[in-house]
Write a protein that holds these residues in place. Structure first.
Motif, PDB file in Angstrom:
ATOM      1  N   TYR A  78       0.844  -1.193   0.000  1.00 14.24           N
ATOM      2  CA  TYR A  78       0.000   0.000   0.000  1.00 14.24           C
ATOM      3  C   TYR A  78       0.877   1.239   0.000  1.00 14.24           C
ATOM      4  CZ  TYR A  78       0.985  -0.347   4.998  1.00 14.24           C
ATOM      5  OH  TYR A  78       1.613  -0.459   6.216  1.00 14.24           O
ATOM      6  N   VAL A  79       0.285   2.332  -0.462  1.00 16.30           N
ATOM      7  CA  VAL A  79       0.954   3.630  -0.472  1.00 16.30           C
ATOM      8  C   VAL A  79       0.221   4.511   0.530  1.00 16.30           C
ATOM      9  CG1 VAL A  79       1.586   5.635  -1.848  1.00 16.30           C
ATOM     10  CG2 VAL A  79       1.607   3.345  -2.885  1.00 16.30           C
ATOM     11  N   GLN A  80       0.930   4.891   1.570  1.00 16.26           N
ATOM     12  CA  GLN A  80       0.341   5.693   2.642  1.00 16.26           C
ATOM     13  C   GLN A  80       0.241   7.149   2.223  1.00 16.26           C
ATOM     14  OE1 GLN A  80       1.951   5.119   6.611  1.00 16.26           O
ATOM     15  NE2 GLN A  80       2.147   7.339   6.807  1.00 16.26           N
ATOM     16  N   PRO A  81      -0.923   7.781   2.421  1.00 15.07           N
ATOM     17  CA  PRO A  81      -0.987   9.219   2.170  1.00 15.07           C
ATOM     18  C   PRO A  81      -0.220   9.957   3.261  1.00 15.07           C
ATOM     19  CG  PRO A  81      -3.044   8.463   3.122  1.00 15.07           C
ATOM     20  CD  PRO A  81      -2.199   7.246   2.896  1.00 15.07           C
ATOM     21  N   THR A  82       0.322  11.114   2.958  1.00 15.09           N
ATOM     22  CA  THR A  82       1.058  11.879   3.964  1.00 15.09           C
ATOM     23  C   THR A  82       0.119  12.693   4.843  1.00 15.09           C
ATOM     24  OG1 THR A  82       1.387  13.686   2.402  1.00 15.09           O
ATOM     25  CG2 THR A  82       3.141  12.021   2.562  1.00 15.09           C
ATOM     26  N   GLU A  83      -1.077  12.997   4.298  1.00 13.38           N
ATOM     27  CA  GLU A  83      -2.005  13.832   5.064  1.00 13.38           C
ATOM     28  C   GLU A  83      -3.430  13.652   4.563  1.00 13.38           C
ATOM     29  OE1 GLU A  83      -0.095  17.518   4.293  1.00 13.38           O
ATOM     30  OE2 GLU A  83      -0.782  17.625   2.230  1.00 13.38           O
ATOM     31  N   LEU A  84      -4.370  14.012   5.436  1.00 14.53           N
ATOM     32  CA  LEU A  84      -5.773  14.133   5.061  1.00 14.53           C
ATOM     33  C   LEU A  84      -6.013  15.614   4.791  1.00 14.53           C
ATOM     34  CD1 LEU A  84      -7.464  11.964   7.847  1.00 14.53           C
ATOM     35  CD2 LEU A  84      -6.570  11.216   5.634  1.00 14.53           C
ATOM     36  N   THR A  85      -6.807  15.924   3.788  1.00 16.14           N
ATOM     37  CA  THR A  85      -7.062  17.309   3.401  1.00 16.14           C
ATOM     38  C   THR A  85      -8.532  17.646   3.632  1.00 16.14           C
ATOM     39  OG1 THR A  85      -5.343  17.153   1.720  1.00 16.14           O
ATOM     40  CG2 THR A  85      -6.902  18.963   1.492  1.00 16.14           C
ATOM     41  N   SER A  86      -8.794  18.843   4.138  1.00 15.10           N
ATOM     42  CA  SER A  86     -10.158  19.298   4.363  1.00 15.10           C
ATOM     43  C   SER A  86     -10.907  19.378   3.040  1.00 15.10           C
ATOM     44  CB  SER A  86     -10.144  20.678   5.038  1.00 15.10           C
ATOM     45  OG  SER A  86     -11.447  21.221   5.066  1.00 15.10           O
ATOM     46  N   THR A  87     -12.162  18.938   3.052  1.00 15.40           N
ATOM     47  CA  THR A  87     -12.979  19.014   1.838  1.00 15.40           C
ATOM     48  C   THR A  87     -13.525  20.419   1.606  1.00 15.40           C
ATOM     49  OG1 THR A  87     -14.958  18.319   3.045  1.00 15.40           O
ATOM     50  CG2 THR A  87     -13.641  16.589   1.975  1.00 15.40           C
ATOM     51  N   THR A  88     -13.436  21.289   2.622  1.00  9.49           N
ATOM     52  CA  THR A  88     -13.948  22.657   2.476  1.00  9.49           C
ATOM     53  C   THR A  88     -12.840  23.699   2.334  1.00  9.49           C
ATOM     54  OG1 THR A  88     -14.117  22.881   4.875  1.00  9.49           O
ATOM     55  CG2 THR A  88     -16.100  22.207   3.697  1.00  9.49           C
ATOM     56  N   ASN A  89     -11.632  23.405   2.849  1.00  8.02           N
ATOM     57  CA  ASN A  89     -10.512  24.343   2.754  1.00  8.02           C
ATOM     58  C   ASN A  89      -9.241  23.526   2.559  1.00  8.02           C
ATOM     59  OD1 ASN A  89      -8.544  26.267   2.937  1.00  8.02           O
ATOM     60  ND2 ASN A  89      -9.136  27.016   4.958  1.00  8.02           N
ATOM     61  N   SER A  90      -8.772  23.447   1.340  1.00  7.04           N
ATOM     62  CA  SER A  90      -7.634  22.575   1.025  1.00  7.04           C
ATOM     63  C   SER A  90      -6.350  22.968   1.752  1.00  7.04           C
ATOM     64  CB  SER A  90      -7.396  22.526  -0.480  1.00  7.04           C
ATOM     65  OG  SER A  90      -7.096  23.818  -0.964  1.00  7.04           O
ATOM     66  N   ALA A  91      -6.322  24.140   2.372  1.00 10.98           N
ATOM     67  CA  ALA A  91      -5.138  24.534   3.147  1.00 10.98           C
ATOM     68  C   ALA A  91      -5.090  23.823   4.498  1.00 10.98           C
ATOM     69  CB  ALA A  91      -5.128  26.044   3.352  1.00 10.98           C
ATOM     70  N   ASP A  92      -6.225  23.306   4.976  1.00  9.73           N
ATOM     71  CA  ASP A  92      -6.275  22.604   6.265  1.00  9.73           C
ATOM     72  C   ASP A  92      -5.918  21.135   6.058  1.00  9.73           C
ATOM     73  OD1 ASP A  92      -7.056  24.905   7.638  1.00  9.73           O
ATOM     74  OD2 ASP A  92      -9.187  24.500   7.277  1.00  9.73           O
ATOM     75  N   LYS A  93      -4.952  20.650   6.835  1.00  7.67           N
ATOM     76  CA  LYS A  93      -4.434  19.281   6.687  1.00  7.67           C
ATOM     77  C   LYS A  93      -4.356  18.590   8.042  1.00  7.67           C
ATOM     78  CE  LYS A  93      -2.916  20.381   2.416  1.00  7.67           C
ATOM     79  NZ  LYS A  93      -3.559  19.955   1.229  1.00  7.67           N
ATOM     80  N   ILE A  94      -4.382  17.270   8.011  1.00  5.14           N
ATOM     81  CA  ILE A  94      -4.137  16.436   9.183  1.00  5.14           C
ATOM     82  C   ILE A  94      -3.056  15.433   8.783  1.00  5.14           C
ATOM     83  CG2 ILE A  94      -5.078  14.643  10.691  1.00  5.14           C
ATOM     84  CD1 ILE A  94      -7.781  16.008  10.508  1.00  5.14           C
ATOM     85  N   PRO A  95      -1.916  15.392   9.479  1.00  2.46           N
ATOM     86  CA  PRO A  95      -0.859  14.442   9.127  1.00  2.46           C
ATOM     87  C   PRO A  95      -1.281  12.984   9.384  1.00  2.46           C
ATOM     88  CG  PRO A  95      -0.019  16.208  10.541  1.00  2.46           C
ATOM     89  CD  PRO A  95      -1.504  16.320  10.542  1.00  2.46           C
TER      90      PRO A  95
END
Length: 173
Positions: A105-122
């Protein structure tokens, strides 16, 4: 000829005399029925990985989903919402009995907000529920595995729905 019409009229009168039935009522909730069909040498996603709903604070924290059980663990300055505890991702595949399969599998580096792409969760980690090498069941000719993960909730994380895709591959040997 008269007898045929008379029977038809009596039949119509008999139908008209039947008491009215109650109108059908729409159920208040719907049930779901599912069937899983696994085609040999394929991999099928059964469930998505979900970390559930959490409430951030002024302290950062972590949310973990166990790959084997689907249980959620929360640490640090995060409060879990009990009505949405998340779930592990679950996959199934099929092939020749006793054939080995290597899961990658390829792990994503972060989750991105669906309403504001500048907001991330590692995303700190994705995990399998055991060895990446699986042996296909010789009787059912299937295999299944779960995936969990760990995410970091930043201090004062912006609210919203966060998501990312990740690729999972079954390499049949």
């Amino acid at each position: 000829m008269f007898g045929k019409y008379r029977i038809a009229i009596l039949g119509a009168l008999a139908l008209a005399a039947v008491p009215a039935m109650a109108a059908p009522v729409t159920p208040s909730s719907q049930a779901q029925s599912r069937a899983l069909i696994l085609v040999p040498l394929t991999l099928t996603k059964i469930d998505d990985l979900r970390f559930g709903t959490v409430v951030p604070s002024s302290l950062s924290g972590m949310v973990s989903i166990n790959a084997s059980t689907g249980a959620r663990t929360i640490a640090g300055g995060v409060t879990g919402v009990p009505s949405d505890v998340g779930q592990r991702a679950y996959f199934g595949g099929a092939g020749t009995g006793n054939q080995q399969v290597i899961i990658t599998y390829v792990q994503p580096t972060e989750l991105t907000s669906t309403t504001n792409s500048a907001d991330k969760i590692p995303v700190l980690a994705l995990t399998l529920d055991g060895s990446p090498i699986r042996t296909i069941n010789p009787v059912t000719r299937t295999f299944f595995f779960g995936m969990g993960g760990i995410i970091m909730i930043n201090a004062d994380q912006a609210e919203g729905l966060y998501e990312a895709n990740f690729d999972v591959t079954a390499n049949y040997q």
